[in-house]
Design a protein around this motif. Structure first.
Motif, PDB file in Angstrom:
ATOM      1  N   ARG A  45       0.837  -1.198   0.000  1.00  8.72           N
ATOM      2  CA  ARG A  45       0.000   0.000   0.000  1.00  8.72           C
ATOM      3  C   ARG A  45       0.873   1.249   0.000  1.00  8.72           C
ATOM      4  O   ARG A  45       1.870   1.318   0.726  1.00  8.72           O
ATOM      5  N   PRO A  46       0.514   2.270  -0.779  1.00  8.55           N
ATOM      6  CA  PRO A  46       1.391   3.435  -0.969  1.00  8.55           C
ATOM      7  C   PRO A  46       1.290   4.474   0.132  1.00  8.55           C
ATOM      8  O   PRO A  46       1.040   5.659  -0.114  1.00  8.55           O
ATOM      9  N   VAL A  47       1.483   4.040   1.377  1.00 14.73           N
ATOM     10  CA  VAL A  47       1.498   4.955   2.516  1.00 14.73           C
ATOM     11  C   VAL A  47       2.750   4.687   3.338  1.00 14.73           C
ATOM     12  O   VAL A  47       3.232   3.556   3.395  1.00 14.73           O
ATOM     13  N   THR A  52      -2.088   4.289   8.325  1.00 15.00           N
ATOM     14  CA  THR A  52      -2.778   5.224   7.430  1.00 15.00           C
ATOM     15  C   THR A  52      -3.597   4.473   6.394  1.00 15.00           C
ATOM     16  O   THR A  52      -3.083   3.590   5.714  1.00 15.00           O
ATOM     17  N   ALA A  53      -4.874   4.827   6.277  1.00 11.47           N
ATOM     18  CA  ALA A  53      -5.724   4.241   5.243  1.00 11.47           C
ATOM     19  C   ALA A  53      -5.510   4.969   3.925  1.00 11.47           C
ATOM     20  O   ALA A  53      -5.151   6.151   3.901  1.00 11.47           O
ATOM     21  N   VAL A  54      -5.718   4.266   2.826  1.00 15.85           N
ATOM     22  CA  VAL A  54      -5.633   4.874   1.498  1.00 15.85           C
ATOM     23  C   VAL A  54      -7.045   5.251   1.053  1.00 15.85           C
ATOM     24  O   VAL A  54      -7.858   4.371   0.754  1.00 15.85           O
ATOM     25  N   PRO A  55      -7.375   6.553   1.025  1.00 18.99           N
ATOM     26  CA  PRO A  55      -8.695   6.938   0.516  1.00 18.99           C
ATOM     27  C   PRO A  55      -8.754   6.701  -0.999  1.00 18.99           C
ATOM     28  O   PRO A  55      -7.891   7.161  -1.744  1.00 18.99           O
ATOM     29  N   VAL A  56      -9.756   5.961  -1.443  1.00 25.29           N
ATOM     30  CA  VAL A  56      -9.940   5.678  -2.861  1.00 25.29           C
ATOM     31  C   VAL A  56     -11.335   6.154  -3.262  1.00 25.29           C
ATOM     32  O   VAL A  56     -12.334   5.707  -2.696  1.00 25.29           O
ATOM     33  N   LYS A  84      -9.565   7.146  -8.090  1.00 24.79           N
ATOM     34  CA  LYS A  84      -8.622   8.212  -7.750  1.00 24.79           C
ATOM     35  C   LYS A  84      -8.105   7.988  -6.337  1.00 24.79           C
ATOM     36  O   LYS A  84      -8.877   7.759  -5.411  1.00 24.79           O
ATOM     37  N   TRP A  85      -6.791   8.026  -6.175  1.00 23.10           N
ATOM     38  CA  TRP A  85      -6.174   7.872  -4.863  1.00 23.10           C
ATOM     39  C   TRP A  85      -4.823   8.573  -4.864  1.00 23.10           C
ATOM     40  O   TRP A  85      -4.388   9.102  -5.889  1.00 23.10           O
ATOM     41  N   THR A  86      -4.140   8.567  -3.724  1.00 23.93           N
ATOM     42  CA  THR A  86      -2.833   9.208  -3.602  1.00 23.93           C
ATOM     43  C   THR A  86      -1.776   8.175  -3.255  1.00 23.93           C
ATOM     44  O   THR A  86      -1.977   7.346  -2.370  1.00 23.93           O
ATOM     45  N   GLY A 182     -11.983  -1.118   5.581  1.00 19.62           N
ATOM     46  CA  GLY A 182     -11.893   0.329   5.569  1.00 19.62           C
ATOM     47  C   GLY A 182     -10.725   0.861   6.360  1.00 19.62           C
ATOM     48  O   GLY A 182     -10.338   2.023   6.209  1.00 19.62           O
ATOM     49  N   LYS A 183     -10.142   0.027   7.201  1.00 21.80           N
ATOM     50  CA  LYS A 183      -8.967   0.418   7.972  1.00 21.80           C
ATOM     51  C   LYS A 183      -7.760   0.623   7.069  1.00 21.80           C
ATOM     52  O   LYS A 183      -6.839   1.384   7.411  1.00 21.80           O
ATOM     53  N   TYR A 184      -7.772  -0.023   5.914  1.00 21.24           N
ATOM     54  CA  TYR A 184      -6.625   0.045   5.002  1.00 21.24           C
ATOM     55  C   TYR A 184      -6.966   0.731   3.673  1.00 21.24           C
ATOM     56  O   TYR A 184      -6.122   1.428   3.110  1.00 21.24           O
TER      57      TYR A 184
END
Length: 246
Positions: A45-47, A52-56, A84-86, A182-184
């Motif tokens: 995961r890109p965090v 930290t969760a990844v908002p998608v 869309k995500w970061t 949702g935690k991730y």
């Protein structure tokens, strides 16, 4: 070496290091790709913090209604999906790379959220199969717009199914992460309204009346954390074989 020879060498050295060829040297797009992907791991995961969760954010843009099979209770919808995500590892300073603010790479090169079609009708239609490119902004924002032929179950209530006139049919397309809670991966709607701008209303039997999207979180017996789900609720109206039927 004489005094004037030393001065000449100093002057020559000064000209070389201050010449236009050495001023404002910038890195190319090739350099940028090499630098940001040097130690990149697309399986993580890109965090930078594990908590930290990844908002998608997700949306769909229906293109056409291929079919609505009442007997098999399956809807087939041609669409574009947008996610869309970061990615915190894919960021750069544009001033160091000739002011490049955007990069296009194959989606196979980066981490992608495993957003699946929960209501899929078969075992081969859970994920988009077309691996289109993604767009990466210098701030790490990723946009991926793969075409997706949605084959979704559309259960018809028995009372409606045996009715002589089934004027309307409602289907719910459900999407969510296949493995992450949702935690991730925090799945959200990109837009509250579904974009029908490019929809071709050319199905001879059914007319797409509306699509309403909503988000919910579901708790499964297997797990402690909740799983976010996005629903696209579709209402179809039977045309009675009249394409002008509104």
């Amino acid at each position: 070496m004489g005094f004037f020879s030393v001065l000449s060498l100093i002057a020559l050295f000064t000209v070389v290091i201050s010449s236009p060829a050495n001023v404002g040297v910038f890195k190319t797009e090739r350099d940028l790709r090499r630098d940001i992907f040097r130690c990149y791991d697309k399986f993580v995961r890109p965090v930078k913090r594990a908590t930290t969760a990844v908002p998608v954010e997700i949306s769909i843009s229906p293109m056409s209604l291929r079919s609505m099979n009442e007997k098999d209770q399956v809807i087939v919808l041609e669409s574009w999906s947008m996610l869309k995500w970061t990615d915190e590892y894919l960021r750069w300073n544009p001033s160091e790379y000739d002011n490049i603010t955007e990069l296009h790479v194959p989606s196979t090169e980066i981490w992608k959220p495993d957003i699946a079609l929960y209501s899929a009708s078969g075992d081969n239609s859970y994920f988009p199969s077309h691996q289109s490119d993604v767009t990466i902004d210098n701030n790490g924002t990723i946009i991926w717009v793969p075409p997706f032929t949605i084959n979704s179950r559309c259960p018809i209530p028995f009372r409606s199914y045996v009715s002589i006139s089934r004027t309307f049919v409602e289907c719910t397309i459900r999407m969510g992460s296949w493995t992450y809670s949702g935690k991730y991966v925090d799945l959200q709607l990109l837009n509250n309204k579904v974009d029908l701008t490019d929809f071709h209303d050319n199905n001879y039997e059914w007319k797409l009346v509306k699509i309403v999207a909503n988000r919910e979180s579901k708790l499964y017996p297997c797990c402690v954390d909740e799983y976010p789900i996005v629903n696209f609720n579709i209402t179809l109206k039977k045309r009675n074989f009249d394409l002008n039927d509104n």
